[in-house]
Structure formats: C-alpha cells, structure tokens
Design an enzyme around this catalytic site. Structure first.
Site, short mmCIF file in Angstrom:
data_model
loop_
_atom_site.label_atom_id
_atom_site.label_comp_id
_atom_site.label_asym_id
_atom_site.label_seq_id
_atom_site.Cartn_x
_atom_site.Cartn_y
_atom_site.Cartn_z
N ASP A 31 1.25 -29.12 -68.82
CA ASP A 31 0.82 -27.97 -68.04
C ASP A 31 0.30 -28.47 -66.68
O ASP A 31 -0.60 -29.32 -66.65
CB ASP A 31 -0.29 -27.25 -68.82
CG ASP A 31 -0.74 -25.96 -68.14
OD1 ASP A 31 -0.43 -25.78 -66.95
OD2 ASP A 31 -1.40 -25.16 -68.82
N GLU A 83 -9.15 -54.83 -56.98
CA GLU A 83 -8.83 -55.09 -58.38
C GLU A 83 -7.36 -55.44 -58.50
O GLU A 83 -6.83 -55.54 -59.60
CB GLU A 83 -9.09 -53.85 -59.24
CG GLU A 83 -10.50 -53.39 -59.26
CD GLU A 83 -10.67 -52.15 -60.12
OE1 GLU A 83 -10.28 -52.16 -61.29
OE2 GLU A 83 -11.18 -51.15 -59.60
N CYS A 120 -14.24 -51.14 -59.72
CA CYS A 120 -14.32 -50.26 -58.54
C CYS A 120 -15.65 -50.37 -57.79
O CYS A 120 -15.76 -49.87 -56.67
CB CYS A 120 -14.10 -48.81 -58.95
SG CYS A 120 -12.58 -48.56 -59.87
N THR A 163 -3.64 -40.89 -63.06
CA THR A 163 -4.71 -41.05 -62.06
C THR A 163 -4.45 -42.24 -61.14
O THR A 163 -5.38 -42.92 -60.71
CB THR A 163 -6.08 -41.23 -62.76
OG1 THR A 163 -6.03 -42.44 -63.55
CG2 THR A 163 -6.42 -40.08 -63.66
N SER A 211 -14.12 -44.94 -71.17
CA SER A 211 -14.51 -45.26 -69.79
C SER A 211 -15.26 -44.09 -69.16
O SER A 211 -16.18 -44.28 -68.36
CB SER A 211 -13.30 -45.65 -68.95
OG SER A 211 -12.51 -44.54 -68.63
N HIS A 244 -18.29 -42.34 -57.12
CA HIS A 244 -17.00 -42.97 -57.39
C HIS A 244 -16.11 -41.90 -58.05
O HIS A 244 -16.53 -41.25 -59.00
CB HIS A 244 -17.18 -44.17 -58.33
CG HIS A 244 -15.89 -44.67 -58.89
ND1 HIS A 244 -14.85 -45.05 -58.07
CD2 HIS A 244 -15.46 -44.82 -60.16
CE1 HIS A 244 -13.84 -45.42 -58.83
NE2 HIS A 244 -14.16 -45.29 -60.11
N LYS A 253 -18.08 -33.85 -64.20
CA LYS A 253 -18.96 -34.17 -65.33
C LYS A 253 -20.25 -34.84 -64.82
O LYS A 253 -21.35 -34.52 -65.28
CB LYS A 253 -18.27 -35.13 -66.30
CG LYS A 253 -17.07 -34.55 -67.04
CD LYS A 253 -16.49 -35.62 -67.97
CE LYS A 253 -15.03 -35.42 -68.28
NZ LYS A 253 -14.70 -34.35 -69.16
N ASN A 328 -6.67 -42.24 -57.53
CA ASN A 328 -7.70 -43.28 -57.62
C ASN A 328 -7.37 -44.44 -56.69
O ASN A 328 -6.30 -45.04 -56.80
CB ASN A 328 -7.78 -43.78 -59.07
CG ASN A 328 -9.04 -44.59 -59.32
OD1 ASN A 328 -9.81 -44.87 -58.40
ND2 ASN A 328 -9.25 -44.97 -60.57
N SER A 364 -15.86 -50.26 -63.85
CA SER A 364 -15.75 -50.48 -65.30
C SER A 364 -16.16 -51.91 -65.62
O SER A 364 -16.09 -52.80 -64.78
CB SER A 364 -14.31 -50.27 -65.74
OG SER A 364 -13.99 -48.90 -65.64
N1 COA Z 1 -5.85 -26.41 -67.99
C1 COA Z 1 -7.10 -26.82 -67.64
N2 COA Z 1 -7.61 -28.02 -68.01
C2 COA Z 1 -6.84 -28.83 -68.76
C3 COA Z 1 -5.54 -28.46 -69.16
C4 COA Z 1 -5.06 -27.18 -68.75
N3 COA Z 1 -3.84 -26.75 -69.08
N4 COA Z 1 -5.01 -29.46 -69.91
C5 COA Z 1 -5.95 -30.43 -69.97
N5 COA Z 1 -7.05 -30.06 -69.27
C6 COA Z 1 -8.29 -30.81 -69.08
C7 COA Z 1 -8.83 -31.43 -70.36
O1 COA Z 1 -9.61 -30.49 -71.08
C8 COA Z 1 -9.64 -32.57 -69.81
O2 COA Z 1 -10.86 -32.09 -69.30
P1 COA Z 1 -12.26 -32.46 -70.02
O3 COA Z 1 -12.34 -33.95 -70.03
O4 COA Z 1 -13.29 -31.83 -69.17
O5 COA Z 1 -12.14 -31.91 -71.40
C9 COA Z 1 -8.82 -33.03 -68.59
O6 COA Z 1 -7.97 -31.91 -68.25
C10 COA Z 1 -7.93 -34.24 -68.86
O7 COA Z 1 -7.12 -33.94 -69.97
P2 COA Z 1 -6.94 -34.99 -71.15
O8 COA Z 1 -6.09 -34.38 -72.18
O9 COA Z 1 -8.28 -35.53 -71.56
O10 COA Z 1 -6.13 -36.11 -70.36
P3 COA Z 1 -5.67 -37.52 -70.83
O11 COA Z 1 -5.66 -37.69 -72.30
O12 COA Z 1 -4.40 -37.74 -70.11
O13 COA Z 1 -6.78 -38.56 -70.31
C11 COA Z 1 -8.06 -39.80 -68.73
C12 COA Z 1 -7.49 -38.43 -69.11
C13 COA Z 1 -8.95 -39.66 -67.53
C14 COA Z 1 -8.88 -40.37 -69.89
C15 COA Z 1 -6.87 -40.75 -68.41
O14 COA Z 1 -6.19 -40.24 -67.29
C16 COA Z 1 -7.26 -42.17 -68.14
O15 COA Z 1 -7.31 -42.99 -69.06
N6 COA Z 1 -7.52 -42.55 -66.84
C17 COA Z 1 -7.84 -43.90 -66.45
C18 COA Z 1 -9.28 -44.28 -66.72
C19 COA Z 1 -10.25 -43.56 -65.83
O16 COA Z 1 -9.92 -43.12 -64.75
N7 COA Z 1 -11.51 -43.51 -66.29
C20 COA Z 1 -12.59 -42.87 -65.54
C21 COA Z 1 -13.82 -43.67 -65.48
S1 COA Z 1 -13.67 -45.00 -64.34
#
Ligand code: COA
Length: 445
Positions: A31, A83, A120, A163, A211, A244, A253, A328, A364
């Site tokens: 989506d 990095e 980062c 990302t 993370s 960040h 969040k 990112n 991280s």
């Molecule tokens: N409409 C609205 N929101 C939606 C949606 C939709 N149709 N589908 C998913 N979302 C939201 C989810 O609820 C989630 O939000 P929440 O965390 O507030 O619940 C968000 O979008 C991401 O969806 P999710 O299914 O969790 O995505 P993912 O499994 O692909 O993982 C990360 C997301 C960030 C964990 C992943 O991209 C990642 O590993 N990134 C690299 C690490 C990183 O950047 N870490 C951050 C700290 S440095």
C-alpha cells in the site's frame, strides 16, 4: 565567550530518485500509504553511476568553500563521517581533499584529516571534534570542514530497502559562526547494542524493529543526561528540535515521547489532564505491564490532542521536509533535519536570532547525543544559499528496473556495466580504479 559552531552548510543529493509510494510500493505489492503515512517517505535519493560518497562530499565542500571565499589554507581540519567507507585504511577525507585540490590552487598539506565512525551519530561527533579543537585553541585561526556523506543501501529484499538514500552535508565549523553556536552542555545515552551493524560487509545486518526501540531508549537517556547538566527542558525553550531521521515516522515516535517528557509535572500536563488524564506514574500500578499499558493509552490520547499536534507542527514537522524526499542519509540525516527547519524559518521570514534548537543525534550500536544550538545573526543569508530544492527537482526519476540496475552498480560484489542516467556537469565524477585499486575522480566542467 565567543561562540563556536556552524558557519555554513551545503547539501548535495545523489542525482537519482526512486519514487517510493508509486514506483517501489507498486512492484512490491504494498500500500503506498505505508510510505506516505507510515514511514513518511515520498522518495529516496540514489547516486548515479559516476557518483559515490567522495563525489557527493567533494561537491558539497567545493560549493561551501567557494561561497565562503575560502582557500585550502583556511581549513585546518577535514573530518569525514561515513558508514559507507570503501577503504579500511585511507580515510575518505584524503580522497575528498584530493578532489578539491584539482579545483583550488593550493593544497591541504597542513590540514589534519580523519574519518569518524559510529553509525549515524558520527557526523555530530565530527562536529564535536572540530568544536573541541577550536575551543582548545589549536586551530591557528583556521576553520574545520566536516563532511557527513553516505550511500545508505540495504540488501535487496531487506525491510530497510524502504528507507535507503544517498547524499552529503558539508559544514564549516568556526569561531563566531554565521549560522549556529553550539552549547557546551551535551547529554549522552550509550550502550553496547546489536541493532544495526556491518561486520566487514557492505550491506547492513539490521534488526529493524529493535533498532526503533533502541533509538527511543538511548534518546530518552540522552535527554535526561542533557537535563542533568543544562537544566530541565520545557516546551517553550526550543524553536525546532531536529532529530536523526532514518525516516520521518521514526521522528513521529520520538517527538511524542519527548513531548510527554518535557510536559511532565508542568502546567501543560495539568491542562491536558482535563482532556486525557494525568501521565501514568509507575508507583500507581501493581505491575510493570499494567503501567506500560497505561503509558500506551496515554500516548495514544496525547497524540490526538490539539496542544500536542500544534507543538509537533511547529517544532518537529519543519525538520522533516528534505528527509521525506531523500530517505536516510545516515550520518547526514540529523544535519538535513536541522537545515530543513532553518529553510522553513527562512521561507517564513522568521526573525529568530538568539533562539535555540534542541539537536538530537543517534547512531545504531548505539548512542544518542543531545545538545542545544543558538541561532546567529547571519543564519538567513547562509540558509537561503542552499539550493537543495532545485537539486531534488532535477533528479532523474528511476523506473523499478533502472533502480535494480543502479543498486547492482553500487553493490561492491557485482561487476556490471550500466550507462549513467544523467550527465555530470560542474561536479566531481568517479572515473575508475587506479593501479593500487584506489578510486579515481575528475572534475567535470
Ligand atoms: N497506512 C498507514 N500506515 C501504514 C500502512 C498503511 N497502509 N502500512 C504500514 N503502515 C505503518 C506501520 O503501521 C508502521 O508504523 P508504526 O511503526 O507506527 O506501527 C510503518 O508504516 C512501517 O510499517 P512496517 O510494516 O513496520 O514496515 P517494515 O516492516 O517494512 O519495517 C522498518 C520498517 C523501519 C523497521 C524497516 O524499514 C527497517 O528495518 N529500516 C532500517 C532500520 C532503521 O531505519 N531503523 C531506525 C532506527 S535507526
């Protein structure tokens, strides 16, 4: 005491763009709102075939030096935070200095060059090192050039692929700066964590969900540590709070947690109590689980209040503008958040010299750092010189197949021939490998 801080900022984006909700989500069968609403991302920037961390960093640095009328002799220190380094010994700063020496008359022979690593957060650490070097009086009236440059690529199919991003931020750190003075006070939250790492590998091993939790925990500790030296932080203390930003949803969040913290035991908590009750206190609950559940309910309610939404719109949202278009940039990420906020202020013709920013960095592994910055008199002219909007507008929009090709080009384990999608013009370009496997660069007029 004379302020020390950021005298100028330049930003350089990779020349390619991947539209996440349209191009990426549709092929993944996802989506588009996962990107637009969940992660808060519209697009990622990618480097073209002739771009990498050196070209992007050198391009940002060249522009910064030219704009400030600087010659190599004016720079006493070049630190690169990254990095994405491709050399375990020779620092990226030497490659960037080599590029700059092609276009400036003199060289950086007497500048101290290095490379900073801590995921980062290392961009902020390099700024710190420059600050300390100047405060220690070792700079001989010279400024420091700090470059945060990264190509944030994940393994194909990893959740982190959503990302990605690529770009560089160059910052001039000097006495009596035009843009921002840095606070002496800092707070840290730092623990040995295994959330994201690259043990001798190009693409990261990531526990994405963890993370996110580690980011929030270390940020909370850094804020408490900052308050222990600088005094309590209140809602009205800061014009903007750049965090960040691995993706804007992460900052959503963090912003909510920060707001709960800064309003606890204040009149704002009392006013909000009429609408959503008071913040849960652990001693009022029989078990930790019950307390955690109450916190979750409170946060959900807080998120919907007019008071919180208006604070978020004023203090946090303006920091996310560039990030939502580029993804990112790892070490550069908090620095484009700061730049986004200042660009919004300039657009609004805001008069806020003397006001403060609360800057929250994270890497991280894991470490968060928080400090304050004070707006200086020359901020607006400097910020208005940044042309990132134009750069983002000019990016080549990749199809999914082209994205796959460019991911392969930058995968160090693959050897593929792909034609560039854009032509370098007035910028440094990667031209191939030298006799010792070093990377070679040329300035293209
Ligand atoms: N409409 C609205 N929101 C939606 C949606 C939709 N149709 N589908 C998913 N979302 C939201 C989810 O609820 C989630 O939000 P929440 O965390 O507030 O619940 C968000 O979008 C991401 O969806 P999710 O299914 O969790 O995505 P993912 O499994 O692909 O993982 C990360 C997301 C960030 C964990 C992943 O991209 C990642 O590993 N990134 C690299 C690490 C990183 O950047 N870490 C951050 C700290 S440095």
């Amino acid at each position: 005491m004379t302020a020390v801080g950021i005298d100028a900022i330049e930003i350089w984006s990779g020349n390619l763009k991947l539209d996440l909700p349209e191009t990426f989500a549709s092929v993944k069968g996802e989506d588009p709102d996962k990107y637009r609403k969940g992660l808060g991302l519209e697009a990622s920037s990618f480097p073209d075939v002739y771009e990498d961390i050196v070209t992007m960093g050198a391009n940002a640095s060249k522009r910064l030096m030219e704009r400030k009328g600087l010659e190599p002799d004016d720079i006493g220190r070049i630190d690169v935070a990254t990095e994405s380094a491709f050399d375990h010994s020779k620092p990226v700063s030497t490659y960037i200095a080599g590029c700059l020496e092609q276009v400036f008359e003199d060289d950086f022979r007497h500048a101290n060059k290095g490379e900073r690593k801590f995921a980062c957060v290392s961009g902020t650490q390099a700024v710190d090192d420059a600050y300390n070097w100047i405060r220690a009086g070792r700079n001989r009236d010279r400024a420091a050039l700090v470059v945060a440059t990264d190509t944030a690529l994940y393994e194909r199919g990893d959740p982190g692929e959503a990302t990605q991003g690529a770009g560089a931020v160059a910052m001039l750190i000097d006495e009596d700066p035009d843009v921002l003075g840095l606070s002496d006070e800092q707070g840290f939250g730092s623990m040995d964590e295994t959330d994201f790492l690259k043990p001798n590998q190009q693409f990261p091993s990531v526990d994405g969900k963890r993370s996110v939790q580690v980011y929030l925990s270390r940020m909370r500790e850094a804020l408490e540590d900052y308050e222990s030296v600088a005094g309590r932080v209140y809602e009205e203390d800061f014009a903007y709070a750049p965090f960040h930003t691995p993706f804007p949803g992460m900052v959503r969040k963090a912003g909510l947690l920060a707001y709960r913290h800064i309003t606890r035991n204040t009149d704002i908590e009392d006013q909000l109590a009429e609408e959503i009750g008071r913040q849960p206190r652990e001693e009022e609950y029989d078990s930790h689980d019950e307390y955690e559940e109450a916190i979750r309910e409170y946060m959900d309610a807080l998120k919907g209040t007019e008071r919180y939404r208006s604070w978020y719109a004023d203090v946090i949202e303006p920091t996310l503008t560039i990030s939502s278009q580029v993804g990112n940039w790892y070490t550069g990420s908090v620095h484009i958040a700061r730049a986004s906020a200042l660009m919004t202020a300039a657009d609004e013709d805001r008069n806020f010299e003397g006001e403060s920013l609360l800057v929250a960095s994270y890497g991280s592994g894991a470490q968060a750092e928080i400090h304050a910055e004070t707006i200086q008199s020359g901020w607006k002219e400097e910020i208005e010189a940044i042309d990132i909007d134009q750069q983002l507008e000019n990016r080549y929009d990749l199809t999914f197949e082209e994205y796959e090709q460019i991911h392969n080009v930058h995968d160090l384990d693959k050897d593929v021939e792909v034609d560039a999608f854009t032509q370098p013009e007035g910028e440094f370009a990667f031209t191939g490998w030298g006799r010792m496997n070093e990377r070679k660069y040329e300035y293209v007029e």
